[in-house]
Scaffold this active site. Structure first.
Site, PDB file in Angstrom:
ATOM      1  N   SER A 143      48.846  86.762  23.320  1.00 48.53           N
ATOM      2  CA  SER A 143      48.445  86.007  24.693  1.00 48.53           C
ATOM      3  C   SER A 143      47.715  86.995  25.471  1.00 48.53           C
ATOM      4  O   SER A 143      47.467  88.275  25.141  1.00 48.53           O
ATOM      5  CB  SER A 143      49.763  85.854  25.213  1.00 48.53           C
ATOM      6  OG  SER A 143      49.657  85.580  26.581  1.00 48.53           O
ATOM      7  N   TYR A 156      58.272  88.098  28.877  1.00 49.48           N
ATOM      8  CA  TYR A 156      57.339  87.279  28.067  1.00 49.48           C
ATOM      9  C   TYR A 156      56.414  88.413  27.420  1.00 49.48           C
ATOM     10  O   TYR A 156      55.909  88.427  26.444  1.00 49.48           O
ATOM     11  CB  TYR A 156      56.680  86.206  28.673  1.00 49.48           C
ATOM     12  CG  TYR A 156      55.782  85.237  28.014  1.00 49.48           C
ATOM     13  CD1 TYR A 156      56.021  84.302  27.104  1.00 49.48           C
ATOM     14  CD2 TYR A 156      54.299  85.704  28.272  1.00 49.48           C
ATOM     15  CE1 TYR A 156      55.183  83.798  26.468  1.00 49.48           C
ATOM     16  CE2 TYR A 156      53.258  84.931  27.601  1.00 49.48           C
ATOM     17  CZ  TYR A 156      53.644  83.925  26.686  1.00 49.48           C
ATOM     18  OH  TYR A 156      52.695  83.163  26.062  1.00 49.48           O
TER      19      TYR A 156
HETATM   20  P1  NDP Z   1      54.791  74.338  23.970  1.00 44.79           P
HETATM   21  O1  NDP Z   1      56.118  74.899  24.786  1.00 44.79           O
HETATM   22  O2  NDP Z   1      53.858  73.330  24.431  1.00 44.79           O
HETATM   23  O3  NDP Z   1      55.234  74.224  22.216  1.00 44.79           O
HETATM   24  C1  NDP Z   1      55.853  75.063  21.705  1.00 44.79           C
HETATM   25  C2  NDP Z   1      56.334  74.618  20.347  1.00 44.79           C
HETATM   26  O4  NDP Z   1      57.061  75.682  19.446  1.00 44.79           O
HETATM   27  C3  NDP Z   1      56.747  73.379  20.106  1.00 44.79           C
HETATM   28  O5  NDP Z   1      56.334  72.554  19.143  1.00 44.79           O
HETATM   29  C4  NDP Z   1      58.403  73.547  19.963  1.00 44.79           C
HETATM   30  O6  NDP Z   1      58.910  72.465  19.344  1.00 44.79           O
HETATM   31  C5  NDP Z   1      58.163  74.855  19.204  1.00 44.79           C
HETATM   32  N1  NDP Z   1      59.397  75.801  19.176  1.00 44.79           N
HETATM   33  C6  NDP Z   1      60.038  76.381  20.231  1.00 44.79           C
HETATM   34  N2  NDP Z   1      60.921  77.068  19.760  1.00 44.79           N
HETATM   35  C7  NDP Z   1      61.013  77.059  18.468  1.00 44.79           C
HETATM   36  C8  NDP Z   1      61.867  77.634  17.537  1.00 44.79           C
HETATM   37  N3  NDP Z   1      62.868  78.542  17.740  1.00 44.79           N
HETATM   38  N4  NDP Z   1      61.895  77.099  16.331  1.00 44.79           N
HETATM   39  C9  NDP Z   1      60.783  76.285  15.676  1.00 44.79           C
HETATM   40  N5  NDP Z   1      59.894  75.813  16.654  1.00 44.79           N
HETATM   41  C10 NDP Z   1      60.035  76.175  17.788  1.00 44.79           C
HETATM   42  O7  NDP Z   1      54.173  76.040  23.828  1.00 44.79           O
HETATM   43  P2  NDP Z   1      52.398  76.171  23.777  1.00 44.79           P
HETATM   44  O8  NDP Z   1      51.806  75.268  22.740  1.00 44.79           O
HETATM   45  O9  NDP Z   1      51.858  76.381  25.204  1.00 44.79           O
HETATM   46  O10 NDP Z   1      52.628  77.603  23.242  1.00 44.79           O
HETATM   47  C11 NDP Z   1      52.287  78.012  21.770  1.00 44.79           C
HETATM   48  C12 NDP Z   1      52.316  79.493  21.768  1.00 44.79           C
HETATM   49  O11 NDP Z   1      51.102  80.008  22.486  1.00 44.79           O
HETATM   50  C13 NDP Z   1      53.298  80.327  22.296  1.00 44.79           C
HETATM   51  O12 NDP Z   1      53.554  81.324  21.103  1.00 44.79           O
HETATM   52  C14 NDP Z   1      52.916  80.693  23.493  1.00 44.79           C
HETATM   53  O13 NDP Z   1      53.450  81.933  23.897  1.00 44.79           O
HETATM   54  C15 NDP Z   1      51.253  81.114  23.274  1.00 44.79           C
HETATM   55  N6  NDP Z   1      50.522  81.169  24.471  1.00 44.79           N
HETATM   56  C16 NDP Z   1      50.417  79.974  25.265  1.00 44.79           C
HETATM   57  C17 NDP Z   1      49.501  79.919  26.311  1.00 44.79           C
HETATM   58  C18 NDP Z   1      49.331  78.814  27.452  1.00 44.79           C
HETATM   59  O14 NDP Z   1      48.610  79.023  28.216  1.00 44.79           O
HETATM   60  N7  NDP Z   1      49.817  77.646  26.969  1.00 44.79           N
HETATM   61  C19 NDP Z   1      48.952  81.051  26.533  1.00 44.79           C
HETATM   62  C20 NDP Z   1      48.767  82.373  25.756  1.00 44.79           C
HETATM   63  C21 NDP Z   1      49.819  82.012  24.726  1.00 44.79           C
HETATM   64  P3  NDP Z   1      60.525  72.198  19.400  1.00 44.79           P
HETATM   65  O15 NDP Z   1      60.924  72.624  20.944  1.00 44.79           O
HETATM   66  O16 NDP Z   1      60.569  70.917  18.778  1.00 44.79           O
HETATM   67  O17 NDP Z   1      61.314  73.251  18.300  1.00 44.79           O
END
Ligand code: NDP
Length: 252
Positions: A143, A156
């Site tokens: 990130s 975070y």
């Molecule tokens: P979302 O919250 O939109 O999606 C998160 C995904 O991770 C979902 O598919 C969720 O599915 C899954 N997930 C969460 N916890 C678990 C778990 N314990 N086991 C398996 N799957 C899990 O997040 P984003 O798409 O925004 O973010 C994705 C990545 O990008 C993250 O690492 C985030 O930190 C990083 N990021 C995002 C930014 C942004 O601006 N959006 C910026 C920088 C980094 P389910 O709940 O069904 O398990």
């Protein structure tokens, strides 16, 4: 015609946390590049809907990336069913926003487990096979906050800063076996995770003003960098974080 250095058709890729948001967009990008893709998340129903939305060579593997036993069983089962993993994208992550003085201890452990320990657990299980086969690509979704922080998101940022160093550590340990490990560092991207920020017009206009590109990122903006880090084009790139942030980390 695309350059052969970027050809990853026929490869098998697992993207963690790919039932929505960035993970789903990255999975779609890999699928369009000709990969067989394994989607992961905790909710089998949401995963099935995502797989249906993508169509094509898509499989699902529901497991919790924070639980070592589930990760080991989930990867073994997916490799048995779909084939050996060539590409792993450690994308699953979460955000918890609160001032440090009010940040609860269980939340600290939850965010650490979800954003950092998960990459160790899934990375280790996937790398066992990759190291034995002498090739593989691992991309850890870091990130902007691997480098900089704002009030209220210290935990975070701590997880994402640590993930940057874990990326380098994986490179040190697995690079000699032919496995390239790098990070992808998204800036502010519109997803469910950032919805409260997008809906806050003051914050949202701050993001637009602060970003040289003048806008929020879209999940598709990240695909090109992933395809580079997942392809032979990056065979001599190791332990690097490629920031895809519209230029935000470069300017004050
Ligand atoms: P979302 O919250 O939109 O999606 C998160 C995904 O991770 C979902 O598919 C969720 O599915 C899954 N997930 C969460 N916890 C678990 C778990 N314990 N086991 C398996 N799957 C899990 O997040 P984003 O798409 O925004 O973010 C994705 C990545 O990008 C993250 O690492 C985030 O930190 C990083 N990021 C995002 C930014 C942004 O601006 N959006 C910026 C920088 C980094 P389910 O709940 O069904 O398990």
């Amino acid at each position: 015609m695309s350059h052969p250095l970027f050809d990853i058709s026929g490869r098998t890729a697992l993207v963690t946390g790919s039932s929505r948001g960035i993970g789903l967009a990255l999975a779609r990008g890999l699928l369009e590049a000709g990969c067989t893709v394994v989607l992961n998340g905790r909710d089998p129903g949401r995963l099935a809907r995502a797989a249906e939305e993508l169509g094509g060579a898509v499989h699902t593997a529901a497991f919790d990336v924070t639980d070592g036993a589930s990760v080991a069983a989930g990867i073994a089962e997916a490799e048995e069913r779909v084939g050996p993993l060539d590409i792993l994208v450690n994308n699953a992550g979460m955000q918890l926003r609160a001032p440090l003085l009010e940040f609860a201890e269980p939340d600290w452990h939850r965010i650490l487990d979800t954003n950092l320990t998960s990459a160790f657990l899934v990375g280790r299980e996937a790398a066992r096979g990759m190291v034995a086969r002498g090739r593989g690509k691992i991309v850890n979704v870091c990130s902007l906050q691997s480098e900089v922080v704002r009030p209220g998101i210290g935990p975070y940022a701590a997880t994402k800063g640590a993930l940057k160093m874990l990326t380098k550590g994986m490179c040190a340990d697995w690079g000699p076996a032919g496995v390239q490990v790098n990070g992808l560092g998204p800036g502010y991207i519109e997803t469910e995770l950032t919805r409260p920020l997008v809906e806050d017009e003051t914050f949202s206009s701050w993001v637009r003003g602060r970003t040289p590109a003048g806008r929020w990122g879209r999940t598709e903006d990240l695909v090109g960098a992933l395809l580079f880090l997942a392809s032979p084009a990056s065979d001599f790139v190791g332990g690097q974080i490629l920031y895809v942030d519209g230029g935000m980390t470069s300017v004050l």
